[in-house]
Design an enzyme around this catalytic site. Sequence first.
Site, PDB file in Angstrom:
ATOM      1  N   TYR A 154       1.454  -1.114  -0.269  1.00 51.35           N
ATOM      2  CA  TYR A 154      -0.081  -0.279  -0.102  1.00 51.35           C
ATOM      3  C   TYR A 154       0.621   1.533  -0.126  1.00 51.35           C
ATOM      4  CZ  TYR A 154      -3.946   2.860   1.685  1.00 51.35           C
ATOM      5  OH  TYR A 154      -4.522   4.584   1.717  1.00 51.35           O
ATOM      6  N   LYS A 158       1.351   4.280  -3.190  1.00 54.99           N
ATOM      7  CA  LYS A 158       0.627   5.884  -2.503  1.00 54.99           C
ATOM      8  C   LYS A 158       1.939   6.578  -2.624  1.00 54.99           C
ATOM      9  CE  LYS A 158      -3.684   5.174  -1.438  1.00 54.99           C
ATOM     10  NZ  LYS A 158      -4.376   5.552  -2.476  1.00 54.99           N
TER      11      LYS A 158
HETATM   12  P1  NAP Z   1     -13.339   3.202   1.275  1.00 59.18           P
HETATM   13  O1  NAP Z   1     -14.475   3.222   1.544  1.00 59.18           O
HETATM   14  O2  NAP Z   1     -12.610   1.354   1.206  1.00 59.18           O
HETATM   15  O3  NAP Z   1     -13.892   3.161  -0.907  1.00 59.18           O
HETATM   16  C1  NAP Z   1     -13.024   2.929  -2.005  1.00 59.18           C
HETATM   17  C2  NAP Z   1     -14.022   2.722  -2.887  1.00 59.18           C
HETATM   18  O4  NAP Z   1     -13.203   2.260  -3.844  1.00 59.18           O
HETATM   19  C3  NAP Z   1     -15.329   1.471  -3.192  1.00 59.18           C
HETATM   20  O5  NAP Z   1     -15.986   2.113  -3.212  1.00 59.18           O
HETATM   21  C4  NAP Z   1     -14.508   1.340  -3.715  1.00 59.18           C
HETATM   22  O6  NAP Z   1     -15.109   0.008  -4.271  1.00 59.18           O
HETATM   23  C5  NAP Z   1     -13.865   1.538  -5.061  1.00 59.18           C
HETATM   24  N1  NAP Z   1     -13.304   0.600  -5.246  1.00 59.18           N
HETATM   25  C6  NAP Z   1     -12.431  -0.440  -4.654  1.00 59.18           C
HETATM   26  N2  NAP Z   1     -11.336  -1.376  -6.268  1.00 59.18           N
HETATM   27  C7  NAP Z   1     -11.966  -0.088  -7.092  1.00 59.18           C
HETATM   28  C8  NAP Z   1     -11.371  -1.043  -8.666  1.00 59.18           C
HETATM   29  N3  NAP Z   1     -10.782  -1.766  -8.841  1.00 59.18           N
HETATM   30  N4  NAP Z   1     -12.537  -0.236  -9.601  1.00 59.18           N
HETATM   31  C9  NAP Z   1     -13.457   1.143  -8.888  1.00 59.18           C
HETATM   32  N5  NAP Z   1     -13.302   1.241  -7.279  1.00 59.18           N
HETATM   33  C10 NAP Z   1     -12.732   0.307  -6.587  1.00 59.18           C
HETATM   34  O7  NAP Z   1     -12.012   3.331   0.590  1.00 59.18           O
HETATM   35  P2  NAP Z   1     -11.522   4.986   1.723  1.00 59.18           P
HETATM   36  O8  NAP Z   1     -11.186   5.030   2.835  1.00 59.18           O
HETATM   37  O9  NAP Z   1     -12.719   6.106   1.532  1.00 59.18           O
HETATM   38  O10 NAP Z   1     -10.271   5.509   1.057  1.00 59.18           O
HETATM   39  C11 NAP Z   1     -10.447   6.376  -0.093  1.00 59.18           C
HETATM   40  C12 NAP Z   1      -9.185   6.584  -1.300  1.00 59.18           C
HETATM   41  O11 NAP Z   1      -7.652   7.515   0.464  1.00 59.18           O
HETATM   42  C13 NAP Z   1      -8.116   4.866  -1.494  1.00 59.18           C
HETATM   43  O12 NAP Z   1      -7.124   5.722  -2.678  1.00 59.18           O
HETATM   44  C14 NAP Z   1      -7.816   5.498   0.230  1.00 59.18           C
HETATM   45  O13 NAP Z   1      -5.978   4.293   0.182  1.00 59.18           O
HETATM   46  C15 NAP Z   1      -7.484   7.302   0.948  1.00 59.18           C
HETATM   47  N6  NAP Z   1      -6.700   7.080   2.196  1.00 59.18           N
HETATM   48  C16 NAP Z   1      -7.794   6.369   2.859  1.00 59.18           C
HETATM   49  C17 NAP Z   1      -7.880   6.558   3.830  1.00 59.18           C
HETATM   50  C18 NAP Z   1      -8.144   6.377   5.629  1.00 59.18           C
HETATM   51  O14 NAP Z   1      -8.287   6.578   6.428  1.00 59.18           O
HETATM   52  N7  NAP Z   1      -9.248   5.742   5.279  1.00 59.18           N
HETATM   53  C19 NAP Z   1      -6.203   6.978   4.227  1.00 59.18           C
HETATM   54  C20 NAP Z   1      -5.494   7.681   3.713  1.00 59.18           C
HETATM   55  C21 NAP Z   1      -5.536   7.521   1.810  1.00 59.18           C
HETATM   56  P3  NAP Z   1     -16.031  -1.235  -2.866  1.00 59.18           P
HETATM   57  O15 NAP Z   1     -16.158  -1.045  -1.849  1.00 59.18           O
HETATM   58  O16 NAP Z   1     -17.125  -2.333  -3.730  1.00 59.18           O
HETATM   59  O17 NAP Z   1     -14.733  -2.887  -4.007  1.00 59.18           O
END
Ligand code: NAP
Length: 246
Positions: A154, A158
């Site tokens: 991961y 990133k």
């Molecule tokens: P999340 O709730 O898991 O949402 C991610 C979304 O992306 C889900 O709707 C997922 O669909 C979709 N997705 C996954 N694989 C995909 C693919 N191959 N093609 C199209 N869509 C896809 O995650 P989040 O926490 O909102 O995170 C959003 C972004 O922020 C990510 O890039 C994550 O790495 C980044 N981020 C998050 C955090 C945190 O603390 N949450 C921190 C730093 C960075 P499914 O659910 O159907 O798989």
Amino acid sequence: MKFDGRVTLITGASQGIGEAIAYALAREGAEIALLDIQPDKLEAVAENIRRDGGKAATYVADVSRSDQVSEVIEKAIQAHQKIDHVVNNAGITRDNLLMRMKEEEWDAVLAVNLKGTFNLSQAMIRHMMKNRYGRIVNISSVVGVMGNAGQTNYSASKAGVIGFTKSLAREVASRGITVNAVAPGFITSAMTEALPDEVTENFMNLIPLKRFGTAQDVANAVTFLLSDEAGYITGQVINVNGGLLM
Ligand code: NAP
């Protein structure tokens, strides 16, 4: 409103941070193209936007598949006539210590987080260059900068997103296109709810602002980077992490 007449495409828009970004931009008048891998939750987000008087359309694609991405982008450009902003937000985790990490876990994370960002940006860039306008915001992560045990895949993906952002920013700046990244810290979401209590407690101790971030905190930074006010900002990484990394 800030984004009247603008069209924004957001990946991973069904839930969490992507969903919050979609609502924030729709409230500011942008027409929203929501993209995700599964249709059902996506349609519910579009309905919410329409109920509040906004415009939204849904597109289903796996961002790691360049064939699906180019097909869907072509459709979206036809449907909306143009796309002004892309937010590369779709991301996954497959955490494991390197010692135990399976090749599939490495490949899956790099394919969605890094190659997905490449696929979307490449499918969009000709269109933006022709329009001599575009804004791309890539969602990285604090661990892409500081690393995190159990997340070699991961954090590599990133960190890759940050290098990609800076290089693309240099390639397209002369065409009126800005490319920036947002690096969230610990944001309360489905992704972080899956973490063990011990890990969350450890993170909290390291956050000077003494709270986890919200999806809205990230959406605020993305909204700014897409706005006219951010027109002189490119190739940057905005940290939204409560001071976890300074
Ligand atoms: P999340 O709730 O898991 O949402 C991610 C979304 O992306 C889900 O709707 C997922 O669909 C979709 N997705 C996954 N694989 C995909 C693919 N191959 N093609 C199209 N869509 C896809 O995650 P989040 O926490 O909102 O995170 C959003 C972004 O922020 C990510 O890039 C994550 O790495 C980044 N981020 C998050 C955090 C945190 O603390 N949450 C921190 C730093 C960075 P499914 O659910 O159907 O798989």
